[in-house]
Write a protein that holds these residues in place. Sequence first.
Motif, PDB file in Angstrom:
ATOM      1  N   GLN A 118     -57.269 -54.419 -69.771  1.00 12.51           N
ATOM      2  CA  GLN A 118     -58.661 -54.278 -69.323  1.00 12.51           C
ATOM      3  C   GLN A 118     -59.331 -55.634 -69.091  1.00 12.51           C
ATOM      4  OE1 GLN A 118     -56.673 -53.142 -71.890  1.00 12.51           O
ATOM      5  NE2 GLN A 118     -58.380 -53.098 -73.348  1.00 12.51           N
ATOM      6  N   LYS A 119     -59.016 -56.551 -70.004  1.00 18.21           N
ATOM      7  CA  LYS A 119     -59.629 -57.870 -69.871  1.00 18.21           C
ATOM      8  C   LYS A 119     -58.557 -58.937 -69.762  1.00 18.21           C
ATOM      9  CE  LYS A 119     -63.657 -56.508 -72.550  1.00 18.21           C
ATOM     10  NZ  LYS A 119     -64.276 -56.570 -73.874  1.00 18.21           N
ATOM     11  N   PRO A 120     -58.002 -59.083 -68.590  1.00 22.80           N
ATOM     12  CA  PRO A 120     -56.879 -59.993 -68.427  1.00 22.80           C
ATOM     13  C   PRO A 120     -57.286 -61.460 -68.628  1.00 22.80           C
ATOM     14  CG  PRO A 120     -57.633 -59.225 -66.297  1.00 22.80           C
ATOM     15  CD  PRO A 120     -58.395 -58.460 -67.333  1.00 22.80           C
ATOM     16  N   ARG A 121     -56.303 -62.253 -69.025  1.00 23.15           N
ATOM     17  CA  ARG A 121     -56.537 -63.690 -69.181  1.00 23.15           C
ATOM     18  C   ARG A 121     -56.716 -64.327 -67.815  1.00 23.15           C
ATOM     19  NH1 ARG A 121     -55.043 -65.883 -74.017  1.00 23.15           N
ATOM     20  NH2 ARG A 121     -54.795 -67.861 -72.950  1.00 23.15           N
ATOM     21  N   LYS A 122     -57.302 -65.512 -67.837  1.00 24.58           N
ATOM     22  CA  LYS A 122     -57.524 -66.213 -66.562  1.00 24.58           C
ATOM     23  C   LYS A 122     -56.994 -67.634 -66.654  1.00 24.58           C
ATOM     24  CE  LYS A 122     -61.739 -63.637 -65.686  1.00 24.58           C
ATOM     25  NZ  LYS A 122     -63.196 -63.744 -65.440  1.00 24.58           N
ATOM     26  N   ASP A 123     -55.724 -67.723 -66.949  1.00 20.92           N
ATOM     27  CA  ASP A 123     -55.165 -69.054 -67.159  1.00 20.92           C
ATOM     28  C   ASP A 123     -54.752 -69.756 -65.875  1.00 20.92           C
ATOM     29  OD1 ASP A 123     -55.129 -69.013 -70.093  1.00 20.92           O
ATOM     30  OD2 ASP A 123     -53.764 -67.334 -69.801  1.00 20.92           O
ATOM     31  N   ILE A 124     -54.484 -68.987 -64.831  1.00 20.53           N
ATOM     32  CA  ILE A 124     -53.903 -69.576 -63.623  1.00 20.53           C
ATOM     33  C   ILE A 124     -54.903 -69.546 -62.481  1.00 20.53           C
ATOM     34  CG2 ILE A 124     -52.027 -69.368 -61.954  1.00 20.53           C
ATOM     35  CD1 ILE A 124     -50.479 -67.838 -64.175  1.00 20.53           C
ATOM     36  N   SER A 125     -55.175 -70.711 -61.915  1.00 22.32           N
ATOM     37  CA  SER A 125     -56.097 -70.751 -60.778  1.00 22.32           C
ATOM     38  C   SER A 125     -55.367 -71.062 -59.486  1.00 22.32           C
ATOM     39  CB  SER A 125     -57.206 -71.773 -61.010  1.00 22.32           C
ATOM     40  OG  SER A 125     -56.686 -73.073 -60.964  1.00 22.32           O
ATOM     41  N   LYS A 126     -54.151 -71.558 -59.595  1.00 24.82           N
ATOM     42  CA  LYS A 126     -53.371 -71.846 -58.400  1.00 24.82           C
ATOM     43  C   LYS A 126     -51.897 -71.922 -58.789  1.00 24.82           C
ATOM     44  CE  LYS A 126     -54.316 -76.823 -58.794  1.00 24.82           C
ATOM     45  NZ  LYS A 126     -55.095 -76.867 -60.082  1.00 24.82           N
ATOM     46  N   TRP A 127     -51.023 -71.746 -57.826  1.00 21.87           N
ATOM     47  CA  TRP A 127     -49.591 -71.647 -58.142  1.00 21.87           C
ATOM     48  C   TRP A 127     -49.071 -72.940 -58.764  1.00 21.87           C
ATOM     49  CZ3 TRP A 127     -50.094 -67.021 -58.450  1.00 21.87           C
ATOM     50  CH2 TRP A 127     -50.620 -66.212 -57.448  1.00 21.87           C
ATOM     51  N   ALA A 128     -49.732 -74.029 -58.438  1.00 20.18           N
ATOM     52  CA  ALA A 128     -49.303 -75.291 -59.036  1.00 20.18           C
ATOM     53  C   ALA A 128     -49.553 -75.309 -60.541  1.00 20.18           C
ATOM     54  CB  ALA A 128     -50.016 -76.460 -58.354  1.00 20.18           C
ATOM     55  N   ASP A 129     -50.382 -74.408 -61.039  1.00 20.37           N
ATOM     56  CA  ASP A 129     -50.647 -74.345 -62.487  1.00 20.37           C
ATOM     57  C   ASP A 129     -49.501 -73.677 -63.243  1.00 20.37           C
ATOM     58  OD1 ASP A 129     -53.137 -75.345 -62.003  1.00 20.37           O
ATOM     59  OD2 ASP A 129     -54.215 -73.447 -62.289  1.00 20.37           O
ATOM     60  N   VAL A 130     -48.730 -72.884 -62.532  1.00 16.85           N
ATOM     61  CA  VAL A 130     -47.778 -72.014 -63.205  1.00 16.85           C
ATOM     62  C   VAL A 130     -46.709 -72.799 -63.962  1.00 16.85           C
ATOM     63  CG1 VAL A 130     -46.070 -70.187 -62.870  1.00 16.85           C
ATOM     64  CG2 VAL A 130     -48.217 -70.133 -61.606  1.00 16.85           C
TER      65      VAL A 130
ATOM     66  N   ILE B 294     -56.292 -63.990 -59.361  1.00 20.35           N
ATOM     67  CA  ILE B 294     -54.933 -64.010 -59.895  1.00 20.35           C
ATOM     68  C   ILE B 294     -54.847 -63.170 -61.162  1.00 20.35           C
ATOM     69  CG2 ILE B 294     -53.129 -65.494 -60.877  1.00 20.35           C
ATOM     70  CD1 ILE B 294     -54.036 -67.664 -58.891  1.00 20.35           C
ATOM     71  N   ALA B 295     -55.928 -63.144 -61.933  1.00 23.05           N
ATOM     72  CA  ALA B 295     -55.932 -62.359 -63.167  1.00 23.05           C
ATOM     73  C   ALA B 295     -55.718 -60.872 -62.882  1.00 23.05           C
ATOM     74  CB  ALA B 295     -57.241 -62.563 -63.914  1.00 23.05           C
ATOM     75  N   GLU B 296     -56.108 -60.435 -61.700  1.00 23.88           N
ATOM     76  CA  GLU B 296     -55.972 -59.021 -61.345  1.00 23.88           C
ATOM     77  C   GLU B 296     -54.583 -58.667 -60.820  1.00 23.88           C
ATOM     78  OE1 GLU B 296     -58.133 -56.653 -61.956  1.00 23.88           O
ATOM     79  OE2 GLU B 296     -59.554 -58.096 -62.806  1.00 23.88           O
ATOM     80  N   MET B 297     -53.776 -59.699 -60.541  1.00 28.76           N
ATOM     81  CA  MET B 297     -52.445 -59.412 -59.987  1.00 28.76           C
ATOM     82  C   MET B 297     -51.493 -58.997 -61.100  1.00 28.76           C
ATOM     83  SD  MET B 297     -51.941 -62.694 -57.497  1.00 28.76           S
ATOM     84  CE  MET B 297     -53.018 -62.996 -56.090  1.00 28.76           C
ATOM     85  N   ASP B 298     -50.467 -58.213 -60.759  1.00 28.64           N
ATOM     86  CA  ASP B 298     -49.482 -57.877 -61.785  1.00 28.64           C
ATOM     87  C   ASP B 298     -48.424 -58.986 -61.853  1.00 28.64           C
ATOM     88  OD1 ASP B 298     -47.638 -57.466 -59.737  1.00 28.64           O
ATOM     89  OD2 ASP B 298     -48.048 -55.312 -59.651  1.00 28.64           O
ATOM     90  N   ALA B 299     -47.611 -58.938 -62.887  1.00 27.74           N
ATOM     91  CA  ALA B 299     -46.657 -60.016 -63.145  1.00 27.74           C
ATOM     92  C   ALA B 299     -45.729 -60.232 -61.955  1.00 27.74           C
ATOM     93  CB  ALA B 299     -45.847 -59.703 -64.389  1.00 27.74           C
ATOM     94  N   ASP B 300     -45.332 -59.148 -61.349  1.00 24.79           N
ATOM     95  CA  ASP B 300     -44.406 -59.239 -60.237  1.00 24.79           C
ATOM     96  C   ASP B 300     -45.010 -59.997 -59.061  1.00 24.79           C
ATOM     97  OD1 ASP B 300     -41.704 -58.212 -59.889  1.00 24.79           O
ATOM     98  OD2 ASP B 300     -42.531 -57.378 -58.018  1.00 24.79           O
ATOM     99  N   THR B 301     -46.269 -59.688 -58.759  1.00 24.23           N
ATOM    100  CA  THR B 301     -46.953 -60.357 -57.660  1.00 24.23           C
ATOM    101  C   THR B 301     -47.094 -61.853 -57.941  1.00 24.23           C
ATOM    102  OG1 THR B 301     -48.220 -58.338 -57.308  1.00 24.23           O
ATOM    103  CG2 THR B 301     -49.033 -60.326 -56.239  1.00 24.23           C
TER     104      THR B 301
END
Length: 546
Positions: A413-425, A368-375
Amino acid sequence: MKLAALLLPEITDTPAQIEAQYPSRNLGNKQYVTRFAPSPTGFIHIGGLFAALVCERFAHRSGGIFYLRIEDTDKKREVEGGIAEIVNALAQFGILFDEGATQDGQEVGAYGRYKQSERVNIYQTYAKQLIEKGLAYPCFCTEEQLNDIRQKQEALKLTPGYYGEWAAHRTLALAEIEQFLNDGKPFVLRLKAPENTDKKFEYNDSIRGKVEIVENTQDIVLLKSDGVPTYHFAHAIDDHLMRTTHVIRGDEWLSSLPIHLQLFAFLGFTPPQYAHISPIMKMDGSSKRKLSKRKDPEAAVQYYHEQGYPKQAVIEYLLTLANSNYEDWRRDNKQTAHTDFPFSLQKMSVSGALFDLAKLTDISKNLIAEMDADTVYQNTLQWAEQYDQKLYDVLVKHEAYTKQILAIGRGVQKPRKDISKWADVAHYLSYFYDELFDGQYEFPTHLEKQSMQKMLEQYSVMYDELDDNTGWFDKVKALSESIGFVDMKTYKKDPTAYPGHVGDVSTVIRVAVTGRQNTPDLHTIMQTLRQQKVLERLQLAVSALK
RNA sequence: GGCCCAUUGGUCAAGCGGUUAAGACACCGCCCUUUCACGGCGAUUACAGGGGUUCGAAUCCCCUAUGGGUCACCA
């Protein structure tokens, strides 16, 4: 001959006629044919998904065929719409069939029918042949008689079952059989297994390697009293006719391998190559056990859908369980599709792996960290529509704003990794919207409420959204200094000498604005929130501290 | 209980007769950093036990223990 006609009078086809309808497949000998063969319960277990993935990868890597066969020989297991559910669930994970049953009730492929309940005539044709050859016979025993036999065997500490001299109806005379039939007694068709052999032989399983098995001596049921075959019989005939080259299934089948090999031999078929997958386990107290569909919600594939784990994350995780070198491969081939991985049955583990949610979470976060905001927005929207109406409404209402939020710390370059699943959003975003902000504060416990209050009051006067990052922080620093808090380095040299450090001050502001100690970059958050909202929040927090 | 299968750190696991017994996740510490993260570095932790075979065994054999599976007209 007469017996066969007596038992199965309606069968007029011969095995040869059937064989003609199922020619060898037009494939090279390195192109494999596998199948996924569930009961139509509609329920997909994570182990089922795992097995399906392994079968699919194995077949498709070789340029072969992967098909779906429905094992509905037990009506009790049938659930309305079950087939569609199975097909859909697997399709979501990118597991597609080349032939077999489809979700709309049709089927594709030249080796059908693919529903066993529609193949009864075929099974009976082969059954008839076995009767003619003297390899199968009718058994009229009632449940009570069977229980009786079992009890006697248990008393004598013998292997229970219907076999050898215990097989009461094995030697029934034709006249006796006719009598039973005339009386309208129901019967099952049993295999006449070899007696008293304790022949052992070695089998080379594609996953487990050499296994020692004993020749089957049980007169197992071939056709149930309603004329429908048991799993074993249907398996032998179907996988022969449908030209399955590799039967890949759960290791709970390993102990019936002798029966299956015997069946192939009796029917004159070449057996497929077998591969038995070890089960996925779960920690229960201090011991491991198989993930159970009844006890463990995470056993159901549906669970991952509800939680909003990206499908690809689940697939990636399952692949690391299947082939442990997958992780290394993935590191070296970040952009490549998982289908390019050289999957191997030999690399599969022989002992059951514990399902590790932490590992799945890690894989998912990275993905998820690699996805862009839109995705991220689109995926979350899709998920929320089904599982979180409140979030859905907010997402729709504030689309541009949400994307702005999701872009924080993303695409760098070093994106955050706060979200592991859509339920986290929902939780991740909550403090950006008044509708979702819950007013719960995680203020640090080592600071006085009063002093935190003071900080916030002073800061309210200083804050200006027009400040750039440096200007913003200079103010935080200035505030810190005015109350005796120092910078991090100074503080660390002698923590007892100062009341706190600049990090403490930022934390208090962070908690006041967001409710939490852990958020993305605070300056950006405050700019996103806008001046008025920030001041409102600071005010709110001051009141909460009183 | 009979039969079958398994057993390397907390977890997933490399290893296939000679290795300082990889790597990943988790945990902990340090560094970086304006905060939170990210990242970097590092530490702890393993061949279930006992016998053999061998110059040498995590690797081969046997026994024991533990765990799993299976013993249906269910798949």
